[in-house]
Structure formats: C-alpha cells, structure tokens
Write a protein that holds these residues in place. Structure first.
Motif, PDB file in Angstrom:
ATOM      1  N   LEU A 173       0.824  -1.210   0.000  1.00  0.00           N
ATOM      2  CA  LEU A 173       0.000   0.000   0.000  1.00  0.00           C
ATOM      3  C   LEU A 173       0.855   1.255   0.000  1.00  0.00           C
ATOM      4  O   LEU A 173       0.589   2.210  -0.748  1.00  0.00           O
ATOM      5  CB  LEU A 173      -0.933   0.010   1.207  1.00  0.00           C
ATOM      6  CG  LEU A 173      -2.174  -0.881   1.149  1.00  0.00           C
ATOM      7  CD1 LEU A 173      -2.996  -0.737   2.420  1.00  0.00           C
ATOM      8  CD2 LEU A 173      -3.030  -0.554  -0.068  1.00  0.00           C
ATOM      9  N   HIS A 177       1.053   4.041  -2.820  1.00  0.00           N
ATOM     10  CA  HIS A 177       0.769   5.422  -2.401  1.00  0.00           C
ATOM     11  C   HIS A 177       1.904   6.352  -2.820  1.00  0.00           C
ATOM     12  O   HIS A 177       1.669   7.463  -3.309  1.00  0.00           O
ATOM     13  CB  HIS A 177       0.590   5.423  -0.889  1.00  0.00           C
ATOM     14  CG  HIS A 177      -0.089   6.633  -0.331  1.00  0.00           C
ATOM     15  ND1 HIS A 177      -1.094   7.328  -0.982  1.00  0.00           N
ATOM     16  CD2 HIS A 177       0.095   7.299   0.853  1.00  0.00           C
ATOM     17  CE1 HIS A 177      -1.498   8.340  -0.235  1.00  0.00           C
ATOM     18  NE2 HIS A 177      -0.783   8.347   0.869  1.00  0.00           N
ATOM     19  N   ILE A 206      -4.216  -4.843  -4.436  1.00  0.00           N
ATOM     20  CA  ILE A 206      -5.588  -5.299  -4.207  1.00  0.00           C
ATOM     21  C   ILE A 206      -5.591  -6.717  -3.652  1.00  0.00           C
ATOM     22  O   ILE A 206      -6.315  -7.041  -2.700  1.00  0.00           O
ATOM     23  CB  ILE A 206      -6.405  -5.227  -5.509  1.00  0.00           C
ATOM     24  CG1 ILE A 206      -6.697  -3.779  -5.873  1.00  0.00           C
ATOM     25  CG2 ILE A 206      -7.708  -6.000  -5.371  1.00  0.00           C
ATOM     26  CD1 ILE A 206      -7.422  -3.606  -7.190  1.00  0.00           C
ATOM     27  N   SER A 229     -13.635  -2.267   5.899  1.00  0.00           N
ATOM     28  CA  SER A 229     -12.778  -3.044   5.008  1.00  0.00           C
ATOM     29  C   SER A 229     -13.331  -3.041   3.581  1.00  0.00           C
ATOM     30  O   SER A 229     -12.578  -2.916   2.609  1.00  0.00           O
ATOM     31  CB  SER A 229     -12.652  -4.485   5.516  1.00  0.00           C
ATOM     32  OG  SER A 229     -12.003  -4.524   6.776  1.00  0.00           O
ATOM     33  N   ALA A 232     -12.649   0.326   2.097  1.00  0.00           N
ATOM     34  CA  ALA A 232     -11.229   0.433   1.762  1.00  0.00           C
ATOM     35  C   ALA A 232     -10.914  -0.306   0.466  1.00  0.00           C
ATOM     36  O   ALA A 232     -10.148   0.177  -0.380  1.00  0.00           O
ATOM     37  CB  ALA A 232     -10.373  -0.123   2.907  1.00  0.00           C
ATOM     38  N   ALA A 233     -11.520  -1.488   0.290  1.00  0.00           N
ATOM     39  CA  ALA A 233     -11.312  -2.253  -0.938  1.00  0.00           C
ATOM     40  C   ALA A 233     -11.849  -1.502  -2.156  1.00  0.00           C
ATOM     41  O   ALA A 233     -11.208  -1.480  -3.220  1.00  0.00           O
ATOM     42  CB  ALA A 233     -11.970  -3.626  -0.814  1.00  0.00           C
ATOM     43  N   ALA A 235     -12.165   1.771  -2.416  1.00  0.00           N
ATOM     44  CA  ALA A 235     -11.276   2.904  -2.650  1.00  0.00           C
ATOM     45  C   ALA A 235     -10.000   2.464  -3.366  1.00  0.00           C
ATOM     46  O   ALA A 235      -9.501   3.153  -4.260  1.00  0.00           O
ATOM     47  CB  ALA A 235     -10.933   3.583  -1.318  1.00  0.00           C
ATOM     48  N   LEU A 236      -9.473   1.302  -2.982  1.00  0.00           N
ATOM     49  CA  LEU A 236      -8.263   0.792  -3.624  1.00  0.00           C
ATOM     50  C   LEU A 236      -8.521   0.458  -5.093  1.00  0.00           C
ATOM     51  O   LEU A 236      -7.702   0.744  -5.966  1.00  0.00           O
ATOM     52  CB  LEU A 236      -7.752  -0.432  -2.874  1.00  0.00           C
ATOM     53  CG  LEU A 236      -6.424  -1.038  -3.348  1.00  0.00           C
ATOM     54  CD1 LEU A 236      -5.325   0.013  -3.385  1.00  0.00           C
ATOM     55  CD2 LEU A 236      -6.026  -2.200  -2.456  1.00  0.00           C
ATOM     56  N   THR A 255      -5.916   6.337  -2.876  1.00  0.00           N
ATOM     57  CA  THR A 255      -4.956   5.563  -2.079  1.00  0.00           C
ATOM     58  C   THR A 255      -4.910   6.079  -0.646  1.00  0.00           C
ATOM     59  O   THR A 255      -4.804   5.296   0.300  1.00  0.00           O
ATOM     60  CB  THR A 255      -3.545   5.616  -2.692  1.00  0.00           C
ATOM     61  OG1 THR A 255      -3.133   6.987  -2.863  1.00  0.00           O
ATOM     62  CG2 THR A 255      -3.495   4.899  -4.026  1.00  0.00           C
ATOM     63  N   THR A 257      -7.427   7.460   0.953  1.00  0.00           N
ATOM     64  CA  THR A 257      -8.648   6.975   1.570  1.00  0.00           C
ATOM     65  C   THR A 257      -8.514   5.510   1.967  1.00  0.00           C
ATOM     66  O   THR A 257      -8.978   5.077   3.029  1.00  0.00           O
ATOM     67  CB  THR A 257      -9.837   7.150   0.610  1.00  0.00           C
ATOM     68  OG1 THR A 257      -9.974   8.533   0.280  1.00  0.00           O
ATOM     69  CG2 THR A 257     -11.124   6.655   1.246  1.00  0.00           C
ATOM     70  N   THR A 258      -7.866   4.725   1.100  1.00  0.00           N
ATOM     71  CA  THR A 258      -7.649   3.309   1.406  1.00  0.00           C
ATOM     72  C   THR A 258      -6.834   3.136   2.678  1.00  0.00           C
ATOM     73  O   THR A 258      -7.186   2.337   3.562  1.00  0.00           O
ATOM     74  CB  THR A 258      -6.913   2.609   0.243  1.00  0.00           C
ATOM     75  OG1 THR A 258      -7.685   2.737  -0.947  1.00  0.00           O
ATOM     76  CG2 THR A 258      -6.691   1.140   0.552  1.00  0.00           C
ATOM     77  N   ALA A 262      -8.468   1.514   6.018  1.00  0.00           N
ATOM     78  CA  ALA A 262      -7.888   0.250   6.479  1.00  0.00           C
ATOM     79  C   ALA A 262      -7.407   0.378   7.925  1.00  0.00           C
ATOM     80  O   ALA A 262      -7.584  -0.539   8.743  1.00  0.00           O
ATOM     81  CB  ALA A 262      -6.739  -0.169   5.569  1.00  0.00           C
TER      82      ALA A 262
END
Length: 343
Positions: A173, A177, A206, A229, A232-233, A235-236, A255, A257-258, A262
């Motif tokens: 991540l 990012h 992912i 979760s 987050a998924a 957003a990713l 990213t 936001t993810t 998370a």
C-alpha cells in the motif's frame, strides 16, 4: 464520563495513526522507489525533493500518537514497548538513518558517498513500511499476555502468518501510495514512469491488502470492520482505475482513503481491547483497564482541542506552499548542496 473519555481517546489515537500512515506512507513509498524511478543522480534528487519540505513534519504524527498513547493509556504503552521492543527499536534506527541520509547525501561530491546514503534512504523506508504492518497485525491478532498484562512471548511469536501478511500489506500500500504521489508531484518522464508503475502496482496491492482485510474481518466478525474493510477495498479499486486513466489527483485521494479506512478498520475491530491476550481473554488490555485517570484524560482533551487546529492549519499551509509539480529542470546540476537542504 470516564468510559466516554477513554473511547474518545481511543478514537483520537486511531485518527493519529491513520494520519501518520496517510502522510508518512507516501514518504516511505518514495524512498522505496528511489532506485526504481530515479535512473540518475538528478532524478533521485528530484524524488527526494518531492518530500523534502514535508517528511519531517509527517513524522510528528508518530510522535504525537506515541505521546498520546503514553498519556491516555500508560498500561498499553508499557506493554507494547516492552513486548515489541526489538521491532520498534529497528524502526527507530531505520527512521534515524533515513533522516540523516536526507541531510548528508549531497554534502560530498562523490558517487559512492551518495550511493551509501541512498541505501540508507531505501532501507530506512522499506523496513518501517514492513514492520509497522507486522506490529499492528500482532496488536489486532493478540499476543501472549499474562495476568499482570506482561508480554511473555518471544520475538519469533511476532512473526506469525497473519502479522507477516500485515507487513506485506503496508509495504504494497505504501509503495503504491508513493508511486501515485510521485506521479502527482512531478512532471515529464518521471511523472509518466511513476504513473505506469502505479497502474502496475495496483493489482498486487488489491490482492494482498484485500486478503489481509478479509482475514481480519473473518477472524473477528465485527460489522464495523466489515463495512470499513469493504469501503477500503472499493477505494483501492478506484485508485487502480484512476491510475490507469492517469488521473493522479483522484488516484492519490483514493490511495489515501484506502490507507485511512484500512487503519480505522483495524482499530474498530480491536475495540474495546487495546491489546488482546492469546493466553486468556481475561488478561487482555482494554480501554478501561489500560487508561489513565479521568483527570488526566480531561486535561489532555482540553489541550488537544486548543492545539490540534493550529498544528493542522500549519501543516496544511505547508502542503499548499509546496503544491507545485517538480521536474528535473528544477534540479541544478551542482551536486554539493548547502547545509539545511535535503537534496
């Protein structure tokens, strides 16, 4: 009232860690990608200069998170830093080496000198990016605590599959990012290179992050954790789409936001514990048995209300001042830089 204050401070600590991972996460990513996207010395200096004005300010979030934990939940702080002493020490050494490297890599006009400090930047970014995930994986999973709330395990107990997957998650991540941040902050060939890399890194991110969050949700059956979760998924996935469309601003927002969602998912899953015990749930540290006195929490709350807007305003102003894109043309050919510059 005490219960409300402990919950508030647990939430504030979650926000501090989310802010740290959001901001320092792309710093780590830039350092990790230094040898990948920086093909010569001027390009590597360009990458470093994208975070030069902000990296030390981003680390303040870590100091505040640690200080808030010490003041609000001293039992949690004591158990955490005694049980996780070695990995936290390694993180501290890595961060120190990285900071020194930023300051010293340009002090001598010598290729070998710069390459050695570049290795410190890479290692000082890679090691914390992995170990923070391992640490939080263990906090959420639980560790062997006895009736006195003392850690009775060893270092190898921390290297379990779930925690290692957490370390791989933060690594992927933060690297993604950082790639998106570089595509947003640079122009020219480096920008295009970073954008292509971000689009490529999205798929493994992912898979790894999705697997870790799914494992967490299945192990704890927490509705809030499931919701965060899932968001987050999403957003990713949005970050990957935006990166492939070369929409750097949207990709960076996604990213970020993810990372935030998370982090919140882990803290929501953890609550009301702050460090579960794998020996006996009765030995777990919670927001109640690990907290400070009500008076301490009240004083801390007033101090936070007074100074937090000032800190956020100053840091926001810093990002606004240094908001423009950088190119290799902004980097002078001279190698030796005056003191206090980071290139």
């Amino acid at each position: 009232m005490t219960m409300e204050l402990t919950t508030i401070w647990f939430a504030l600590i979650a926000i501090l860690w989310a802010g740290y991972f959001l901001l320092e996460g792309f710093d780590f990513g830039v350092g990790i990608l230094l040898p990948v996207l920086g093909r010569d010395d001027r390009e590597r200096r360009l990458l470093i200069n994208t975070i030069g004005p902000v990296w030390d300010g981003n680390e303040v979030w870590l100091l505040v998170a640690g200080g808030a934990t010490f003041a609000a939940f001293p039992e949690w702080y004591a158990t955490l830093f005694s049980g996780f002493y070695l990995p936290l020490l390694i993180i501290l050494v890595a961060l120190i080496l990285r900071g020194v490297a930023f300051e010293y890599r340009g002090k001598i006009d010598d290729g070998r000198w710069r390459r050695r400090w570049d290795l410190c930047i890479i290692g000082g970014s890679l090691v914390p990016a992995v170990l923070w995930g391992v640490a939080f994986g263990n906090i959420v999973r639980g560790v062997p605590l006895n009736a006195e709330h003392e850690y009775v395990g060893g270092f190898l107990d921390l290297l379990n599959p779930y925690a290692l997957l957490g370390g791989l998650t933060t690594l992927t991540l933060f690297t993604l990012h950082g790639a998106v941040f570089l595509a947003l902050k640079t122009d020219g060939e480096v920008r295009h290179r970073a954008g292509r890399l971000a689009a490529t890194l999205g798929v493994p991110a992912i898979v790894v992050a999705g697997g870790f969050l799914l494992w967490t949700a299945l192990a704890h059956h927490d509705v809030g954790g499931w919701v965060l979760s899932g968001l987050a998924a999403l957003a990713l996935a949005g970050a990957v789409v935006a990166a492939r469309l070369r929409r750097e601003g949207w990709a960076f927002l996604a990213t970020g936001t993810t990372v935030v969602l998370a982090t919140f998912a882990l803290f929501v899953t953890l609550f009301p514990n702050v460090m579960p015990s794998t020996i006996d749930p009765a030995f777990s540290l919670t927001v109640d048995n690990a907290s400070s006195t009500p008076y301490t929490l009240r004083v801390m709350t007033w101090v936070a209300l007074a100074f937090t807007p000032i800190v956020l305003g100053y840091q926001g102003w810093t990002y606004w001042v240094f908001r423009k894109r950088l190119t290799v043309e902004h980097i002078p050919p001279a190698v030796v830089v005056p003191a206090r510059e980071t290139a």
